[in-house]
Design a protein around this motif. Structure first.
Motif, mmCIF file in Angstrom:
data_model
loop_
_atom_site.group_PDB
_atom_site.id
_atom_site.type_symbol
_atom_site.label_atom_id
_atom_site.label_comp_id
_atom_site.label_asym_id
_atom_site.label_seq_id
_atom_site.Cartn_x
_atom_site.Cartn_y
_atom_site.Cartn_z
ATOM 1 N N GLN A 30 0.836 -1.204 0.000
ATOM 2 C CA GLN A 30 0.000 0.000 0.000
ATOM 3 C C GLN A 30 0.874 1.258 0.000
ATOM 4 O O GLN A 30 0.558 2.250 -0.663
ATOM 5 N N GLU A 31 1.989 1.202 0.722
ATOM 6 C CA GLU A 31 2.928 2.328 0.728
ATOM 7 C C GLU A 31 3.564 2.506 -0.650
ATOM 8 O O GLU A 31 3.735 3.635 -1.117
ATOM 9 N N LEU A 32 3.902 1.418 -1.305
ATOM 10 C CA LEU A 32 4.466 1.485 -2.654
ATOM 11 C C LEU A 32 3.477 2.148 -3.605
ATOM 12 O O LEU A 32 3.847 3.026 -4.388
ATOM 13 N N ARG A 33 2.229 1.740 -3.538
ATOM 14 C CA ARG A 33 1.190 2.351 -4.387
ATOM 15 C C ARG A 33 1.033 3.837 -4.078
ATOM 16 O O ARG A 33 0.884 4.653 -4.978
ATOM 17 N N LEU A 35 10.923 3.881 -5.013
ATOM 18 C CA LEU A 35 10.037 2.761 -5.355
ATOM 19 C C LEU A 35 10.763 1.425 -5.417
ATOM 20 O O LEU A 35 10.290 0.434 -4.847
ATOM 21 N N ASP A 36 11.878 1.390 -6.098
ATOM 22 C CA ASP A 36 12.576 0.123 -6.307
ATOM 23 C C ASP A 36 13.016 -0.563 -5.015
ATOM 24 O O ASP A 36 12.835 -1.776 -4.886
ATOM 25 N N PRO A 37 13.581 0.175 -4.043
ATOM 26 C CA PRO A 37 13.960 -0.523 -2.808
ATOM 27 C C PRO A 37 12.756 -1.166 -2.101
ATOM 28 O O PRO A 37 12.865 -2.301 -1.614
ATOM 29 N N LEU A 38 11.640 -0.476 -2.071
ATOM 30 C CA LEU A 38 10.447 -1.018 -1.434
ATOM 31 C C LEU A 38 9.893 -2.191 -2.238
ATOM 32 O O LEU A 38 9.468 -3.206 -1.671
ATOM 33 N N ALA A 39 9.927 -2.092 -3.556
ATOM 34 C CA ALA A 39 9.462 -3.195 -4.399
ATOM 35 C C ALA A 39 10.340 -4.435 -4.205
ATOM 36 O O ALA A 39 9.827 -5.565 -4.167
ATOM 37 N N GLU A 40 11.644 -4.231 -4.058
ATOM 38 C CA GLU A 40 12.552 -5.358 -3.792
ATOM 39 C C GLU A 40 12.239 -6.009 -2.450
ATOM 40 O O GLU A 40 12.229 -7.237 -2.335
ATOM 41 N N GLU A 41 11.964 -5.185 -1.463
ATOM 42 C CA GLU A 41 11.608 -5.704 -0.149
ATOM 43 C C GLU A 41 10.323 -6.545 -0.226
ATOM 44 O O GLU A 41 10.247 -7.632 0.350
ATOM 45 N N ILE A 42 9.357 -6.062 -0.950
ATOM 46 C CA ILE A 42 8.093 -6.798 -1.123
ATOM 47 C C ILE A 42 8.349 -8.110 -1.857
ATOM 48 O O ILE A 42 7.832 -9.158 -1.487
ATOM 49 N N ALA A 51 10.746 11.508 -17.927
ATOM 50 C CA ALA A 51 11.224 10.115 -17.914
ATOM 51 C C ALA A 51 12.483 9.988 -17.057
ATOM 52 O O ALA A 51 12.606 9.055 -16.253
ATOM 53 N N TRP A 52 13.410 10.923 -17.181
ATOM 54 C CA TRP A 52 14.634 10.905 -16.382
ATOM 55 C C TRP A 52 14.311 11.093 -14.895
ATOM 56 O O TRP A 52 14.821 10.364 -14.047
ATOM 57 N N ALA A 53 13.440 12.062 -14.590
ATOM 58 C CA ALA A 53 13.085 12.334 -13.194
ATOM 59 C C ALA A 53 12.372 11.135 -12.572
ATOM 60 O O ALA A 53 12.614 10.786 -11.419
ATOM 61 N N TYR A 54 11.504 10.488 -13.358
ATOM 62 C CA TYR A 54 10.808 9.318 -12.829
ATOM 63 C C TYR A 54 11.790 8.180 -12.556
ATOM 64 O O TYR A 54 11.681 7.507 -11.531
ATOM 65 N N SER A 55 12.740 7.970 -13.442
ATOM 66 C CA SER A 55 13.698 6.882 -13.215
ATOM 67 C C SER A 55 14.521 7.142 -11.948
ATOM 68 O O SER A 55 14.811 6.215 -11.197
ATOM 69 N N ARG A 56 14.874 8.386 -11.697
ATOM 70 C CA ARG A 56 15.590 8.721 -10.453
ATOM 71 C C ARG A 56 14.693 8.513 -9.243
ATOM 72 O O ARG A 56 15.119 7.956 -8.239
ATOM 73 N N TYR A 57 13.454 8.980 -9.332
ATOM 74 C CA TYR A 57 12.508 8.831 -8.222
ATOM 75 C C TYR A 57 12.260 7.354 -7.941
ATOM 76 O O TYR A 57 12.281 6.912 -6.793
ATOM 77 N N ALA A 58 12.021 6.586 -8.990
ATOM 78 C CA ALA A 58 11.748 5.151 -8.819
ATOM 79 C C ALA A 58 12.952 4.450 -8.210
ATOM 80 O O ALA A 58 12.802 3.596 -7.325
#
Length: 110
Positions: A21-24, A93-100, A82-89
């Motif tokens: 839910q936090e990732l979303r 996002l990516d660390p939390l997605a990996e944890e999930i 696109a560049w800003a989103y990749s940095r933000y993700a």
């Protein structure tokens, strides 16, 4: 007649977790405002092209006018988003997605 109890799938369990839910929430808090901002910027370009022709036709230098510069800035802003989103993700996002993902792999039956 009673309904049988449904055993939740791994996807349903993940979706119910607080981390998911936090990732979303993190994704939506970035994607929705950025989408709205880009659509407003694009709509401004379209409106100016249709109703402010004199302004859009102003020559800045040589044969380059305001319309051309704003049109090129549409591409620049697309690549910037696109560049800003990749940095933000990558940061949020990516660390939390990996944890999930790791949590789901540990819970998955063999």
């Amino acid at each position: 007649m009673t309904a049988g109890r449904h055993e939740p799938s791994v996807y349903e369990r993940i979706e119910a977790e607080e981390n998911f839910q936090e990732l979303r929430r993190r994704f939506r808090s970035w994607a929705f405002p950025m989408t709205a901002a880009f659509l407003a910027w694009y709509l401004l370009y379209v409106v100016l092209s249709g109703w402010a022709r004199d302004f859009m036709g102003v020559k800045l230098f040589g044969n380059v006018n305001v319309a051309l510069v704003l049109g090129l800035l549409q591409f620049v802003s697309t690549f910037w988003i696109a560049w800003a989103y990749s940095r933000y993700a990558g940061r949020r996002l990516d660390p939390l997605a990996e944890e999930i993902r790791h949590g789901a792999e540990r819970k998955e039956p063999a």
